[in-house]
Design an enzyme around this catalytic site. Structure first.
Site: not given
Ligand code: CIR
Length: 266
Positions: A28, A70, A75-76, A174, A261
């Site tokens: 994403l 992704d 981290e997510d 975020h 992340c």
């Molecule tokens: C997303 O849109 O979920 C990933 N492409 C990027 C996530 C980045 N994560 C973060 O800032 N903790």
């Protein structure tokens, strides 16, 4: 766990990381910075891992996973405190399956593991730990139900928290795209969030206009990891007494990712 409770700077001994998968560019993104180069992403990831090792961390390396483009943004998937882990329920449907593999690792390190339950959604990138206090971003990914679940879990573990609504703050996916805790009640913050009442009691290092991407810097023990190419913010950090490790992040930036992340530190 390894973090020391009575310090305002956490001490980390380990981090979970995950190499980008070959289809990383299919993840994403809201950016229009072009298609990331896989080769360059691998190089930047290797440099990131070397930096974590330089900070004294032992790395737990998950293999690249093509089912989840992704998944390098580990981290997510979890919130790690010195006392417990909280598995998230990511706000993007395509990322919800990423949590299982991380749970399989965390069960070896944590005796108390909670989980955010639907309809709550929560991404780790929205959670900023500041000592015993947590800022919880309510965003396009983290909804109020998820944020309130986390606040309740944290309260039960003796932590305080507050919600920060970033849904009308332009340019950040975020909360941690716009703030970073640097220890000792110091926060890096983008100007759009600098006047938020939640940050009133903190020493703020404001991001120069045009350098907002560098707000996602990470304090890891004696160092601050910071994206390369943001000289004015770099100077602010050095003047504040921080030791920096500069890292090229161009390929991750194209996919809305920042330094925090790419690892789960604990
Ligand atoms: C997303 O849109 O979920 C990933 N492409 C990027 C996530 C980045 N994560 C973060 O800032 N903790």
């Amino acid at each position: 766990m390894s973090n020391e409770l009575n310090r305002t700077k956490p001490t980390f001994t380990r981090a979970i990381v995950c190499k980008p998968a070959v289809n990383f560019a299919e993840g994403l993104t809201t950016q229009s910075l072009g298609v990331p180069s896989y080769e360059k992403a691998l190089e930047q990831h290797a440099a990131y891992c070397a930096a974590l090792r330089q900070c004294g961390l032992e790395l737990i390396e998950l293999p690249a996973d093509v089912s989840y483009p992704d998944s390098t943004f580990v981290e997510d998937t979890a919130i790690l405190t010195p006392d417990c882990a909280i598995l998230t329920h990511p706000g993007a449907l395509s990322r919800q399956g990423e949590v299982d593999r991380v749970r399989d690792v965390l069960i070896h390190y944590y005796s108390r593991i909670y989980a955010i339950q639907p309809p709550g959604t929560l991404d780790g990138g929205d959670i900023c730990e500041a000592g015993r206090h947590f800022f919880i971003g309510v965003s396009q990914r983290t909804n109020e139900a998820g944020a309130l679940q986390l606040a309740e879990i944290l309260a039960g573990e003796g932590y305080t928290s507050e919600l920060i609504d970033i849904r009308r703050t332009p340019g950040i996916l975020h909360l941690k795209s716009g703030i970073a805790y640097l220890g000792d009640r110091q926060l890096a913050v983008i100007q759009a969030l600098a006047n938020h009442p939640a940050f009133r009691e903190y020493e703020l290092l404001e991001l120069p206009l045009g350098e907002e991407y560098a707000a996602n810097c990470v304090l890891v023990n004696e160092y601050v990891l910071v994206a390369a190419g943001y000289p004015r913010f770099q100077k602010i950090l050095v003047e504040a007494g921080h030791r920096l490790i500069l890292l090229e992040m161009s390929e991750y930036q194209k996919m809305d990712g920042g330094l925090s992340c790419l690892s789960l530190r604990f």
